[in-house]
Write a protein that holds these residues in place. Structure first.
Motif, mmCIF file in Angstrom:
data_model
loop_
_atom_site.group_PDB
_atom_site.id
_atom_site.type_symbol
_atom_site.label_atom_id
_atom_site.label_comp_id
_atom_site.label_asym_id
_atom_site.label_seq_id
_atom_site.Cartn_x
_atom_site.Cartn_y
_atom_site.Cartn_z
ATOM 1 N N GLU A 199 0.824 -1.192 0.000
ATOM 2 C CA GLU A 199 0.000 0.000 0.000
ATOM 3 C C GLU A 199 0.868 1.255 0.000
ATOM 4 O O GLU A 199 1.946 1.290 0.589
ATOM 5 C CB GLU A 199 -0.905 0.013 1.237
ATOM 6 C CG GLU A 199 -1.963 -1.083 1.225
ATOM 7 C CD GLU A 199 -2.918 -0.944 2.394
ATOM 8 O OE1 GLU A 199 -2.777 0.036 3.168
ATOM 9 O OE2 GLU A 199 -3.800 -1.791 2.534
ATOM 10 N N ALA A 200 0.367 2.294 -0.671
ATOM 11 C CA ALA A 200 1.079 3.570 -0.683
ATOM 12 C C ALA A 200 1.075 4.165 0.718
ATOM 13 O O ALA A 200 0.111 4.014 1.466
ATOM 14 C CB ALA A 200 0.413 4.521 -1.671
ATOM 15 N N PRO A 201 2.141 4.850 1.116
ATOM 16 C CA PRO A 201 2.173 5.475 2.445
ATOM 17 C C PRO A 201 1.065 6.511 2.604
ATOM 18 O O PRO A 201 0.675 7.181 1.651
ATOM 19 C CB PRO A 201 3.557 6.132 2.493
ATOM 20 C CG PRO A 201 4.359 5.441 1.437
ATOM 21 C CD PRO A 201 3.392 5.052 0.374
ATOM 22 N N VAL A 202 0.564 6.619 3.818
ATOM 23 C CA VAL A 202 -0.457 7.601 4.169
ATOM 24 C C VAL A 202 0.100 8.489 5.266
ATOM 25 O O VAL A 202 0.754 8.007 6.192
ATOM 26 C CB VAL A 202 -1.749 6.914 4.648
ATOM 27 C CG1 VAL A 202 -2.775 7.949 5.095
ATOM 28 C CG2 VAL A 202 -2.325 6.030 3.551
ATOM 29 N N THR A 237 3.877 10.635 1.629
ATOM 30 C CA THR A 237 3.153 9.784 0.689
ATOM 31 C C THR A 237 4.004 9.394 -0.520
ATOM 32 O O THR A 237 3.765 8.351 -1.132
ATOM 33 C CB THR A 237 1.858 10.465 0.207
ATOM 34 O OG1 THR A 237 2.174 11.743 -0.362
ATOM 35 C CG2 THR A 237 0.897 10.665 1.371
ATOM 36 N N ARG A 238 4.993 10.207 -0.846
ATOM 37 C CA ARG A 238 5.936 9.821 -1.908
ATOM 38 C C ARG A 238 6.945 8.782 -1.435
ATOM 39 O O ARG A 238 7.660 8.193 -2.246
ATOM 40 C CB ARG A 238 6.702 11.048 -2.412
ATOM 41 C CG ARG A 238 5.925 12.004 -3.268
ATOM 42 C CD ARG A 238 6.869 12.926 -4.042
ATOM 43 N NE ARG A 238 7.812 13.603 -3.176
ATOM 44 C CZ ARG A 238 7.677 14.853 -2.735
ATOM 45 N NH1 ARG A 238 6.595 15.541 -3.056
ATOM 46 N NH2 ARG A 238 8.590 15.403 -1.961
ATOM 47 N N GLY A 239 7.018 8.602 -0.129
ATOM 48 C CA GLY A 239 7.993 7.664 0.412
ATOM 49 C C GLY A 239 9.368 8.276 0.601
ATOM 50 O O GLY A 239 10.344 7.562 0.849
ATOM 51 N N ASP A 240 9.459 9.617 0.538
ATOM 52 C CA ASP A 240 10.754 10.278 0.705
ATOM 53 C C ASP A 240 11.250 10.204 2.142
ATOM 54 O O ASP A 240 12.454 10.104 2.389
ATOM 55 C CB ASP A 240 10.658 11.748 0.290
ATOM 56 C CG ASP A 240 10.353 11.927 -1.184
ATOM 57 O OD1 ASP A 240 10.489 10.937 -1.934
ATOM 58 O OD2 ASP A 240 9.979 13.048 -1.582
ATOM 59 N N GLU A 287 9.988 9.061 6.463
ATOM 60 C CA GLU A 287 9.060 8.286 7.284
ATOM 61 C C GLU A 287 8.247 9.167 8.212
ATOM 62 O O GLU A 287 7.084 8.891 8.491
ATOM 63 C CB GLU A 287 9.832 7.250 8.107
ATOM 64 C CG GLU A 287 8.967 6.178 8.726
ATOM 65 C CD GLU A 287 9.779 5.008 9.220
ATOM 66 O OE1 GLU A 287 9.481 3.872 8.814
ATOM 67 O OE2 GLU A 287 10.713 5.227 10.024
ATOM 68 N N SER A 324 4.276 7.953 8.316
ATOM 69 C CA SER A 324 3.671 6.936 7.460
ATOM 70 C C SER A 324 3.030 5.898 8.377
ATOM 71 O O SER A 324 2.256 6.233 9.255
ATOM 72 C CB SER A 324 4.725 6.326 6.539
ATOM 73 O OG SER A 324 5.781 5.759 7.293
ATOM 74 N N SER A 325 3.355 4.636 8.233
ATOM 75 C CA SER A 325 2.791 3.607 9.110
ATOM 76 C C SER A 325 3.686 3.340 10.309
ATOM 77 O O SER A 325 3.435 2.426 11.094
ATOM 78 C CB SER A 325 2.594 2.304 8.322
ATOM 79 O OG SER A 325 3.832 1.866 7.774
ATOM 80 N N ARG A 339 -6.954 14.427 -4.847
ATOM 81 C CA ARG A 339 -5.803 13.682 -4.337
ATOM 82 C C ARG A 339 -6.253 12.496 -3.483
ATOM 83 O O ARG A 339 -5.625 11.444 -3.473
ATOM 84 C CB ARG A 339 -4.896 14.607 -3.530
ATOM 85 C CG ARG A 339 -3.523 14.043 -3.235
ATOM 86 C CD ARG A 339 -2.667 15.066 -2.504
ATOM 87 N NE ARG A 339 -2.434 16.254 -3.296
ATOM 88 C CZ ARG A 339 -1.460 16.382 -4.199
ATOM 89 N NH1 ARG A 339 -0.643 15.366 -4.422
ATOM 90 N NH2 ARG A 339 -1.307 17.488 -4.881
#
Length: 369
Positions: free
Chosen positions: A3-6, A143-146, A148, A201-202, A247
């Motif tokens: 899953e994509a980061p939230v 959300t881009r994962g850049d 945490e 993120s998570s 978005r």
């Protein structure tokens, strides 16, 4: 499938004239009792307006910001190593008077050092959308994962220079009340606001921390219309709302509450009502709307973060903030204003909106975790 980061809000702290701590903010906006009173920290004898929403006892802005950042990190359960990996995004006024303190860039570095953060900092001095812009940037990075996690902090304490400017510009309410969307509204009133949040993120859930809310979507636009006045049709703010919903891949009907920017001024409130109708269509007449500035005042650069905190907590607790100062409906503001006491909600998403001089607009879509 991964899953994509939230972007999740895992820790928060806020200070205003409503009190200290996030829970004090929620209690204050739900009670709907305005916190405005005579300004005691500087001389207002020469001013048209002499009231604001100020804390009776307050430290310096750097000290209040450091305390808020530390409290938010503790609420998120961050240990020293986890703090040391966090960047700091700081929203403050861009031009302190000589001798009033460090520049924003220097202040951000000092706060990062004091609070054990990484030293990677970014400052936001774009007036009343400073904090909400910082939150949008933090959410985008996550959300881009850049990254945490990110700490976002913002602060404004009512002081004589800005107070004098708003008073001279006849923007302050001479009747001592902020009446968003109401007939008979006379203007805004300033208020103290210092807040900090941890966005992750998570990672929070992996530590056993339940997030308070998510930043599900965000939008930013510019009107390029007038240095001070909003575009009357609300087109820029409507596009920001559209961007936030797009978005999050949600329809307008998903919005269950709007914490409006509404400052209690004639033109800006009417433009915001028009923006809601442009963005939400027929749903704009049904969705509950209030502006918590009617209770805690306008905290300028910190407004977006203070209002994000109260919006997230209101959604979590299922109770909507009261729009204080209400005198009666205004035909230029056809929205469903929360004017009574306790109003419960089962909504899973809410918007918090901000606008600034120069035509900048932001929309943050807050979601249940």
């Amino acid at each position: 499938m991964v899953e994509a980061p939230v972007a999740q809000l895992t820790g928060m702290h806020a200070v205003s004239a409503l009190g200290r701590g996030a829970d004090a903010q929620l209690a204050g906006v739900l009670a709907g009792v305005p916190a405005f009173g005579p300004v005691g920290r500087f001389d207002t004898a020469a001013r048209r307006v002499t009231v604001a929403a100020t804390l009776p006892e307050v430290g310096t802005l750097p000290d209040e910001l450091a305390a808020a950042i530390d409290a938010a990190c503790r609420a998120a359960g961050l240990n020293g190593a986890q703090r040391a990996a966090c960047a700091l995004l700081l929203a403050v006024h861009g031009g302190p008077a000589p001798g009033a303190g460090p520049t924003p860039t220097v202040l951000a570095g000092q706060l990062a050092t004091r609070c054990g953060l990484s030293g990677r900092t970014r400052v936001y001095t774009s007036a009343c959308v400073s904090a909400s812009t910082a939150v949008a940037d933090a959410a985008a990075q996550i959300t881009r994962g850049d990254v945490e996690r990110v700490v976002v902090a913002a602060g404004y304490l009512v002081e004589p220079d800005q107070f004098a400017l708003f008073d001279a510009g006849r923007a302050l309410a001479v009747d001592g009340a902020v009446r968003p969307f109401s007939a008979g509204r006379r203007g805004l009133l300033l208020g103290d606001g210092v807040a900090a949040v941890v966005l992750e993120s998570s990672a929070g859930r992996r530590r056993g921390v339940d997030p308070v809310a998510t930043v599900a979507g965000w939008g930013r636009t510019g009107d390029a219309f007038h240095p001070c006045q909003p575009e009357p049709g609300g087109t820029g703010l409507a596009r920001a709302v559209d961007g936030a919903l797009r978005r999050a891949a949600l329809p307008p009907q998903a919005v269950g509450y709007v914490n409006a920017n509404a400052t209690g001024t004639a033109q800006s409130d009417a433009a915001e009502a028009a923006a809601l109708h442009r963005a939400l269509g027929g749903h704009a007449r049904r969705v509950p709307v209030s502006s918590t500035k009617s209770v805690h005042g306008h905290a300028l650069e910190a407004s977006g973060l203070l209002e994000l905190v109260v919006t997230a907590l209101a959604l979590r607790h299922g109770e909507l903030p009261v729009n204080a100062g209400w005198l009666g409906p205004d035909d230029s503001c056809p929205v469903n204003v929360v004017t009574d006491g306790l109003q419960r909600t089962t909504a899973t998403h809410a918007l918090t909106l901000n606008s600034a001089f120069g035509g900048a607009n932001t929309a943050l879509l807050v979601g249940a975790p």
